[in-house]
Design an enzyme around this catalytic site. Structure first.
Site, PDB file in Angstrom:
ATOM      1  N   CYS A   1       0.837  -1.175   0.000  1.00  0.00           N
ATOM      2  CA  CYS A   1       0.000   0.000   0.000  1.00  0.00           C
ATOM      3  C   CYS A   1       0.874   1.227   0.000  1.00  0.00           C
ATOM      4  O   CYS A   1       2.090   1.143  -0.128  1.00  0.00           O
ATOM      5  CB  CYS A   1      -0.855  -0.010   1.261  1.00  0.00           C
TER       6      CYS A   1
ATOM      7  N   CYS B   1      13.484  -3.571  -1.209  1.00  0.00           N
ATOM      8  CA  CYS B   1      12.820  -4.341  -2.272  1.00  0.00           C
ATOM      9  C   CYS B   1      13.323  -3.902  -3.644  1.00  0.00           C
ATOM     10  O   CYS B   1      13.102  -2.755  -4.067  1.00  0.00           O
ATOM     11  CB  CYS B   1      11.313  -4.136  -2.179  1.00  0.00           C
TER      12      CYS B   1
ATOM     13  N   SER C   1       5.738   0.996 -16.823  1.00  0.00           N
ATOM     14  CA  SER C   1       6.933   0.953 -15.973  1.00  0.00           C
ATOM     15  C   SER C   1       8.221   0.682 -16.740  1.00  0.00           C
ATOM     16  O   SER C   1       9.294   1.116 -16.327  1.00  0.00           O
ATOM     17  CB  SER C   1       6.795  -0.129 -14.902  1.00  0.00           C
TER      18      SER C   1
ATOM     19  N   ASP D   1      10.005  -5.513 -20.764  1.00  0.00           N
ATOM     20  CA  ASP D   1       8.969  -5.512 -19.723  1.00  0.00           C
ATOM     21  C   ASP D   1       9.653  -5.512 -18.357  1.00  0.00           C
ATOM     22  O   ASP D   1      10.823  -5.886 -18.232  1.00  0.00           O
ATOM     23  CB  ASP D   1       8.052  -6.738 -19.875  1.00  0.00           C
ATOM     24  N   ASP D   2       8.906  -5.088 -17.331  1.00  0.00           N
ATOM     25  CA  ASP D   2       9.523  -4.971 -16.003  1.00  0.00           C
ATOM     26  C   ASP D   2       9.611  -6.303 -15.271  1.00  0.00           C
ATOM     27  O   ASP D   2      10.464  -6.481 -14.412  1.00  0.00           O
ATOM     28  CB  ASP D   2       8.776  -3.938 -15.144  1.00  0.00           C
TER      29      ASP D   2
ATOM     30  N   CYS E   1       6.282 -13.541  -2.509  1.00  0.00           N
ATOM     31  CA  CYS E   1       6.814 -12.446  -1.695  1.00  0.00           C
ATOM     32  C   CYS E   1       6.079 -12.452  -0.356  1.00  0.00           C
ATOM     33  O   CYS E   1       4.850 -12.494  -0.333  1.00  0.00           O
ATOM     34  CB  CYS E   1       6.597 -11.109  -2.395  1.00  0.00           C
TER      35      CYS E   1
ATOM     36  N   CYS F   1      16.604  -6.812  -1.452  1.00  0.00           N
ATOM     37  CA  CYS F   1      15.873  -8.075  -1.313  1.00  0.00           C
ATOM     38  C   CYS F   1      15.627  -8.673  -2.694  1.00  0.00           C
ATOM     39  O   CYS F   1      15.173  -7.980  -3.603  1.00  0.00           O
ATOM     40  CB  CYS F   1      14.529  -7.820  -0.616  1.00  0.00           C
TER      41      CYS F   1
ATOM     42  N   CYS G   1      12.086 -13.226  -3.833  1.00  0.00           N
ATOM     43  CA  CYS G   1      11.136 -13.813  -4.785  1.00  0.00           C
ATOM     44  C   CYS G   1      11.852 -14.443  -5.973  1.00  0.00           C
ATOM     45  O   CYS G   1      11.257 -15.207  -6.724  1.00  0.00           O
ATOM     46  CB  CYS G   1      10.132 -12.764  -5.257  1.00  0.00           C
TER      47      CYS G   1
HETATM   48  S1  SF4 Z   1      10.432 -10.769  -2.244  1.00  0.00           S
HETATM   49 FE1  SF4 Z   1      10.602  -9.647  -4.189  1.00  0.00          FE
HETATM   50  S2  SF4 Z   1       8.828  -8.305  -4.264  1.00  0.00           S
HETATM   51 FE2  SF4 Z   1       9.021  -9.033  -2.145  1.00  0.00          FE
HETATM   52  S3  SF4 Z   1      10.220  -7.449  -1.099  1.00  0.00           S
HETATM   53 FE3  SF4 Z   1      11.672  -8.960  -1.848  1.00  0.00          FE
HETATM   54  S4  SF4 Z   1      12.274  -8.219  -3.896  1.00  0.00           S
HETATM   55 FE4  SF4 Z   1      10.429  -7.115  -3.289  1.00  0.00          FE
END
Ligand code: SF4
Length: 478
Positions: free
Chosen positions: A6, A241, A289, A354-355, A391, A449, A452
């Site tokens: 959010c 992220c 994006s 593409d992103d 995620c 991070c 994912c």
């Molecule tokens: S898991 Fe992927 S989408 Fe989630 S915070 Fe980490 S990098 Fe971002």
């Protein structure tokens, strides 16, 4: 498991200025972070909440005068959790504490037991509500916010950027120790108003100046005494992220000291150097994006950049982002709103940027659109590495069985990119890798991070048990 990603804001005017017009404009500026519901809270009143987009509300004049206040927090919501109902919209109020949350609390069952042993059900409870109830319990024992957050932080696993408002009119901002989600501080000189926001684009919208990031592990309080900043915890490495930089954040925003547009353009430069498609005739972005990355890719290789795909903004949901729509049918509807320009595609060897590829729904329909517009060859270059894991830090790709890269990873005969190309109908698929992406963003790979993509959940401190989408959403009929 409850997922929310959010946008949050908080305002405090030291001049006693009514901040509600700022609240409305800044939530509108953060709309890309959540389109299902929005709301705000002022001291000593129930929060105001509304479903849908901020811009579709009509009665701004009466809202501004009715909620007149020098202090407020606000929220735009995007969630895969249960129904998009008003009850789950934020801010939430527990006694004299209002709370708005960006992130995901992973251990909701445990927290639920701590707040009274009720059975956690995604339909009736949100992770934010549980965190707020637990925080209130700590504050009732010891009326000291830093102490309460220190205790709560030990009990809670997940990512969080909270803005809080107490009935005495104090505004707080709290960012988790790893800094998964962005949170920045700004100041509006004209009215001597401090502002907290998920992204700096909202600060620009209200004529404020970005003062910098709220640090991971930091608790910030704004009251009539001004700003007080304290650390409740520190961490050796952060886990910002990486997906914010390729997809989620607004291109005009500066987060972690990096401008998102410039980072995306650099991602294009780096991809062009590492993965050049030298015989391409044209580079086309998937709107919106990926546009800066496509520009960077074309610039680096000296290939024409063209807007070969446009979003039909006048179609129902035309300007919305497909990935953050909760239901499959709605995602399809949005993808149909992409319009090709055959004159720049026909007979061409096309590189389309593409992103990300999450479920593959959008990518598949983009490739079909390019084929029917006459592309002779299609190479799809993806700015984010393969997404194979859910995620748990606040972005909506919760169930592993839905992820295209996961579905295709176990085929022994072919490499992942060839398998994905086959399933999408592209001639070639090239994914970015974590090293190149981190270099392009300009942040040490260890500070980002990539859970994912690499399945390493150590930064979050969890060993997830992967669930189906229906289990995650608590919404079995969809
Ligand atoms: S898991 Fe992927 S989408 Fe989630 S915070 Fe980490 S990098 Fe971002």
């Amino acid at each position: 498991m409850v997922h929310e990603n959010c946008g949050v804001i908080g305002f405090f005017s030291l001049n006693g200025h009514n901040v509600i017009p700022y609240v409305i404009d800044s939530l509108r500026a953060l709309q890309h972070r959540g389109q299902e519901a929005w709301g705000f809270a002022v001291p000593s009143k129930p929060p105001y909440k509304s479903l849908g987009l901020v811009s579709t509300s009509r009665n701004f004049k009466s809202i501004v005068s009715k909620f007149n206040s020098h202090a407020a927090i606000g929220h735009v919501r995007y969630s895969t959790f249960g129904k998009s109902n008003l009850e789950n919209a934020q801010p939430l109020k527990i006694k004299d504490l209002c709370i708005a949350h960006n992130g995901t609390i992973a251990n909701v069952e445990e927290l639920s037991n701590m707040v009274g042993g009720c059975t956690f059900s995604p339909q009736t409870m949100t992770d934010t509500l549980l965190a707020a109830q637990r925080l209130m319990m700590h504050l009732e024992k010891n009326d000291n916010m830093i102490h309460a957050i220190r205790v709560l932080k030990e009990e809670m696993i997940g990512s969080f950027c909270f803005t809080l408002l107490t009935d005495d009119g104090s505004v707080y901002a709290i960012r988790d120790t790893r800094g998964f989600r962005p949170l920045v501080l700004g100041h509006i000189e004209e009215t001597n108003t401090y502002m907290i926001s998920s992204e700096s684009c909202a600060i620009d919208t209200v004529g404020g100046k970005l003062l910098g990031d709220i640090q991971p592990g930091e608790l910030l309080k704004i009251s009539s005494k001004g700003i007080e900043r304290q650390h409740f915890s520190t961490s050796e490495y952060h886990s910002h992220c990486a997906f914010e930089f390729t997809y989620f954040a607004h291109p005009s925003s500066t987060i972690e000291g990096v401008n998102v547009y410039e980072a995306r353009k650099k991602i294009g430069h780096y991809l062009a150097r590492k993965y050049p498609v030298k015989d391409a005739d044209v580079v086309i972005p998937v709107p919106d994006s990926a546009r800066p990355a496509a520009l960077g890719y074309a610039e680096e290789l000296g290939i024409h950049f063209e807007e070969g795909l446009l979003k039909d903004r006048y179609r129902k949901k035309g300007s919305m982002r497909s990935f953050i729509e909760p239901y499959h049918g709605e995602r399809i509807e949005i993808n149909k709103g992409i319009v090709p320009i055959p004159e720049v595609i026909r007979g061409k060897n096309v590189v389309v940027i593409d992103d990300s590829i999450v479920r593959g729904t959008s990518s598949q329909s983009i490739i079909k659109i390019l084929r029917s517009a006459g592309a002779s060859k299609i190479s799809l270059i993806v700015t984010f590495p393969p997404i194979k894991y859910p995620c748990y830090a606040g972005i909506d790709f919760p169930s592993q069985d839905e992820l295209l890269a996961f579905q295709n990873q176990n085929n022994e005969n072919n490499d992942l990119e060839s398998e994905i190309a086959k399933s999408l109908g592209a001639d070639k698929v090239i994914y970015n890798d974590t090293v190149t992406l981190a270099q392009a963003i300009g942040i040490d790979e260890r500070e980002l991070c990539f859970s994912c993509s690499n399945g390493n959940y150590k930064p979050l401190g969890i060993k997830p048990v992967f669930k189906t989408r229906a289990e995650v959403k608590g919404d079995l009929e969809n």
